[in-house]
Design a protein around this motif. Structure first.
Motif, PDB file in Angstrom:
ATOM      1  N   SER A 105       1.190  -1.641  -0.197  1.00  0.00           N
ATOM      2  CA  SER A 105      -0.056   0.093   0.234  1.00  0.00           C
ATOM      3  C   SER A 105       0.852   1.106  -0.216  1.00  0.00           C
ATOM      4  N   LEU A 106       2.546   1.087   0.528  1.00  0.00           N
ATOM      5  CA  LEU A 106       2.501   2.550   0.680  1.00  0.00           C
ATOM      6  C   LEU A 106       3.517   3.140  -0.702  1.00  0.00           C
ATOM      7  N   MET A 107       3.641   1.297  -1.808  1.00  0.00           N
ATOM      8  CA  MET A 107       3.928   2.051  -2.758  1.00  0.00           C
ATOM      9  C   MET A 107       3.042   2.481  -3.903  1.00  0.00           C
ATOM     10  N   ILE A 108       1.767   2.148  -3.437  1.00  0.00           N
ATOM     11  CA  ILE A 108       0.125   2.639  -4.248  1.00  0.00           C
ATOM     12  C   ILE A 108       0.558   3.982  -3.973  1.00  0.00           C
ATOM     13  N   ARG A 112      -5.378  14.869  14.079  1.00  0.00           N
ATOM     14  CA  ARG A 112      -6.727  15.602  12.886  1.00  0.00           C
ATOM     15  C   ARG A 112      -5.765  16.884  13.049  1.00  0.00           C
ATOM     16  N   LYS A 113      -4.069  17.187  13.367  1.00  0.00           N
ATOM     17  CA  LYS A 113      -4.002  18.888  13.214  1.00  0.00           C
ATOM     18  C   LYS A 113      -2.592  18.874  12.083  1.00  0.00           C
ATOM     19  N   HIS A 114      -1.927  19.632  11.851  1.00  0.00           N
ATOM     20  CA  HIS A 114      -1.303  19.968  10.658  1.00  0.00           C
ATOM     21  C   HIS A 114      -0.200  20.228  12.073  1.00  0.00           C
ATOM     22  N   PHE A 115       0.746  19.075  11.608  1.00  0.00           N
ATOM     23  CA  PHE A 115       1.717  18.889  12.290  1.00  0.00           C
ATOM     24  C   PHE A 115       3.330  18.617  11.452  1.00  0.00           C
ATOM     25  N   LYS A 116       4.590  18.697  12.140  1.00  0.00           N
ATOM     26  CA  LYS A 116       5.857  18.021  11.229  1.00  0.00           C
ATOM     27  C   LYS A 116       6.036  17.283  12.193  1.00  0.00           C
ATOM     28  N   TRP A 117       6.936  15.784  11.908  1.00  0.00           N
ATOM     29  CA  TRP A 117       7.290  15.231  12.349  1.00  0.00           C
ATOM     30  C   TRP A 117       8.182  15.274  12.733  1.00  0.00           C
ATOM     31  N   SER A 137      17.657   7.703  10.073  1.00  0.00           N
ATOM     32  CA  SER A 137      17.377   6.419   9.259  1.00  0.00           C
ATOM     33  C   SER A 137      16.297   5.661   8.713  1.00  0.00           C
ATOM     34  N   VAL A 138      15.228   6.294   9.185  1.00  0.00           N
ATOM     35  CA  VAL A 138      13.788   6.330   8.470  1.00  0.00           C
ATOM     36  C   VAL A 138      13.756   6.726   6.767  1.00  0.00           C
ATOM     37  N   PHE A 139      14.140   7.452   7.027  1.00  0.00           N
ATOM     38  CA  PHE A 139      14.224   8.998   5.414  1.00  0.00           C
ATOM     39  C   PHE A 139      14.030   7.816   4.501  1.00  0.00           C
ATOM     40  N   ILE A 140      15.396   6.823   4.659  1.00  0.00           N
ATOM     41  CA  ILE A 140      15.852   6.008   3.583  1.00  0.00           C
ATOM     42  C   ILE A 140      14.994   5.485   3.476  1.00  0.00           C
ATOM     43  N   VAL A 141      13.808   5.333   4.139  1.00  0.00           N
ATOM     44  CA  VAL A 141      13.404   3.595   3.536  1.00  0.00           C
ATOM     45  C   VAL A 141      12.656   4.289   2.104  1.00  0.00           C
ATOM     46  N   PRO A 142      12.397   3.536   1.456  1.00  0.00           N
ATOM     47  CA  PRO A 142      11.658   3.507   0.226  1.00  0.00           C
ATOM     48  C   PRO A 142      10.331   3.368   0.580  1.00  0.00           C
ATOM     49  N   PHE A 143       9.305   4.235  -0.651  1.00  0.00           N
ATOM     50  CA  PHE A 143       8.278   4.900  -0.178  1.00  0.00           C
ATOM     51  C   PHE A 143       7.315   5.680   1.694  1.00  0.00           C
ATOM     52  N   LEU A 144       7.738   4.841   2.938  1.00  0.00           N
ATOM     53  CA  LEU A 144       7.751   5.830   3.581  1.00  0.00           C
ATOM     54  C   LEU A 144       8.571   7.132   3.695  1.00  0.00           C
ATOM     55  N   GLY A 145      10.224   6.481   3.888  1.00  0.00           N
ATOM     56  CA  GLY A 145      10.421   7.691   3.836  1.00  0.00           C
ATOM     57  C   GLY A 145      10.628   8.743   2.623  1.00  0.00           C
ATOM     58  N   TRP A 146      10.524   8.501   1.369  1.00  0.00           N
ATOM     59  CA  TRP A 146      10.637   9.303   0.578  1.00  0.00           C
ATOM     60  C   TRP A 146       8.964  10.089   1.015  1.00  0.00           C
ATOM     61  N   MET A 147       7.549   9.891   1.486  1.00  0.00           N
ATOM     62  CA  MET A 147       6.919  10.230   1.441  1.00  0.00           C
ATOM     63  C   MET A 147       7.079  11.549   3.072  1.00  0.00           C
ATOM     64  N   MET A 148       7.618  10.864   3.938  1.00  0.00           N
ATOM     65  CA  MET A 148       8.095  11.701   5.151  1.00  0.00           C
ATOM     66  C   MET A 148       9.137  12.533   4.657  1.00  0.00           C
ATOM     67  N   TRP A 149       9.952  12.821   3.505  1.00  0.00           N
ATOM     68  CA  TRP A 149      10.581  14.313   3.288  1.00  0.00           C
ATOM     69  C   TRP A 149       9.387  14.864   2.603  1.00  0.00           C
ATOM     70  N   ALA A 199       6.331  15.706   2.714  1.00  0.00           N
ATOM     71  CA  ALA A 199       5.878  16.505   4.007  1.00  0.00           C
ATOM     72  C   ALA A 199       6.422  17.707   4.874  1.00  0.00           C
ATOM     73  N   ASP A 200       7.892  16.812   4.474  1.00  0.00           N
ATOM     74  CA  ASP A 200       8.940  17.649   5.109  1.00  0.00           C
ATOM     75  C   ASP A 200       9.199  17.506   6.479  1.00  0.00           C
ATOM     76  N   TYR A 201       9.268  16.582   7.042  1.00  0.00           N
ATOM     77  CA  TYR A 201       9.420  16.263   8.464  1.00  0.00           C
ATOM     78  C   TYR A 201      10.587  16.408   8.726  1.00  0.00           C
ATOM     79  N   VAL A 202      10.693  16.219  10.344  1.00  0.00           N
ATOM     80  CA  VAL A 202      11.938  16.521   9.989  1.00  0.00           C
ATOM     81  C   VAL A 202      13.170  15.704  10.638  1.00  0.00           C
ATOM     82  N   PRO A 203      13.918  15.454  10.222  1.00  0.00           N
ATOM     83  CA  PRO A 203      14.828  14.090  10.772  1.00  0.00           C
ATOM     84  C   PRO A 203      15.996  14.385  11.728  1.00  0.00           C
ATOM     85  N   ILE A 204      16.761  13.501  12.218  1.00  0.00           N
ATOM     86  CA  ILE A 204      17.339  14.064  13.434  1.00  0.00           C
ATOM     87  C   ILE A 204      18.177  12.936  13.904  1.00  0.00           C
ATOM     88  N   ARG A 205      19.807  12.468  13.637  1.00  0.00           N
ATOM     89  CA  ARG A 205      20.567  11.233  13.719  1.00  0.00           C
ATOM     90  C   ARG A 205      20.863  11.401  15.552  1.00  0.00           C
TER      91      ARG A 205
END
Length: 282
Positions: free
Chosen positions: A35-38, A113-118, A123-135, A137-143
Motif C-alpha cells: 500500500s505504501l508503494m501505491i 487531525r492537526k497539521h504538524f511536522k514529525w 534512518s527512517v527517511f531512507i526507507v523506500p516509499f515511507l521515507g520518501w513520503m516523509m521527506w 511532507a517536510d518532516y524533520v530528521p535527527i541522528r
C-alpha cells in the motif's frame, strides 16, 4: 490495523494461537509495503503540481493522515478514543509531545487531525516509499547522538514553528518497553522556550499491547481499546524560560494523566465483567 484482527477467545492457547498471530502480522506488513508503494506513486504528480503553492506542505500531511487512517478504518478491532481534542486550537502552533509505547502510536496520533511536522530518526527517511513520503511532507530528521544533527533539527523546527506548523516529538526518545514513562529529553522543551510557543502534552495508552518493542508480531488478543488524552497546553512563560522546570512539569502532568487513564480503563473492565456475570446468572 489489519494484523489486529480479533482472535477467537475460545481458540486453543499455545502454538496454534501464536501461529495465527504470526500469519496475521506477516499479512499486515506485506499489505503495508504494497500500500505504501501505491500511495506514493499516486501522490507524486499531485505533490509536484501543488509544491509551488504549498509552502507548509499541508497537502502532504493531509495525504499522510489519509494513508495512516485507512489502516485504522480497515481494522474495526482497533477502537481509538480521543479525549479533549477541543484543547487543540485549529489555528494554534504547538510543540506537541506524546509518550511512546509502540509503532502503533504513529497511526494513532494522526487521529488528532492537526497539521504538524514529525521529528523522526534520519534512518527512517531512507526507507523506500515511507521515507520518501516523509521527506515530501517536510518532516524533520535527527541522528541520535550527533550534536550537529540535533542543532540542525532545532533550527529546522524553529523555522516550521515560525511559519505556523506545529512540531510533534516523542520526548522519551524511544519506545517504552513496559508502557511506563521514561525520562524525558530536553530538546522539545528547549524548542518551546526558544520559539515561545506552548507545549501540548498528549498521553496514549493501549498501543503497547499491540506491538511491543523488539517484535514484529502483534500481541493483542481480542479488540484493543486505545485512549488518547490531550492535556491543557503549557505556556513556557509560566516558567520564565527555565527549560528544566518546564520539562519536569510536563512529565509530571503526563505521568499523572497516564495513571488516570489506566484507572479509568480498569474500572470500565471491572464494570463490564460484573455486567457479564449478572447476565449469565439471569
Amino acid at each position: 490495523m489489519l494484523a489486529s484482527l480479533r482472535l477467537d477467545k475460545q481458540a486453543p492457547a499455545g502454538a496454534g494461537c501464536g501461529a495465527v498471530k504470526h500469519l496475521l502480522s506477516a499479512f499486515f506488513w506485506l499489505y503495508l509495503a504494497l500500500s505504501l508503494m501505491i500511495f506514493w506513486f499516486a501522490v507524486v504528480p499531485v505533490w509536484l503540481l501543488l509544491l509551488p503553492f504549498d509552502r507548509r506542505r499541508r497537502f502532504s500531511h493531509w495525504y499522510a493522515w489519509t494513508w495512516a487512517n485507512h489502516y485504522v478504518a480497515l481494522s474495526p478491532f482497533w477502537r481509538i478514543a480521543v479525549e479533549h481534542g477541543e484543547r487543540i486550537a485549529a489555528d494554534g502552533t504547538y510543540v506537541m509531545v506524546a509518550n511512546h509505547q509502540s509503532i502503533g502510536d504513529i497511526f494513532v496520533l494522526y487521529q488528532l487531525r492537526k497539521h504538524f511536522k514529525w521529528v523522526a530518526k534520519d534512518s527512517v527517511f531512507i526507507v523506500p516509499f515511507l521515507g520518501w513520503m516523509m521527506w515530501m511532507a517536510d518532516y524533520v530528521p535527527i541522528r541520535r547522538g550527533d550534536q550537529r544533527s540535533r542543532d540542525r533539527m532545532l533550527q529546522t523546527c524553529l523555522a516550521h514553528l515560525r511559519r505556523g506548523s506545529s512540531i510533534l516529538m516523542f520526548p522519551e526518545g524511544t519506545r517504552s518497553r513496559d508502557g511506563e514513562l521514561q525520562q524525558f529529553r530536553r530538546g522539545a522543551f528547549a524548542m518551546a522556550v526558544a520559539a515561545d510557543v506552548p507545549v501540548l502534552p498528549i498521553v496514549i495508552d493501549g498501543t503497547l499491547h499491540a506491538l511491543p518493542q523488539g517484535t514484529w508480531v502483534f500481541q493483542q488478543d481480542g479488540r484493543l481499546d486505545i485512549r488518547v488524552r490531550v492535556l491543557e497546553p503549557v505556556a513556557p512563560g509560566r516558567f520564565a524560560g527555565d527549560v528544566q522546570a518546564l520539562q519536569d512539569h510536563v512529565q509530571a502532568q503526563m505521568a499523572a494523566a497516564l495513571d488516570l487513564l489506566r484507572e479509568a480503563s480498569a474500572s470500565t473492565q471491572r464494570e463490564a465483567g460484573t455486567s457479564t456475570q449478572l447476565q449469565a446468572r439471569g
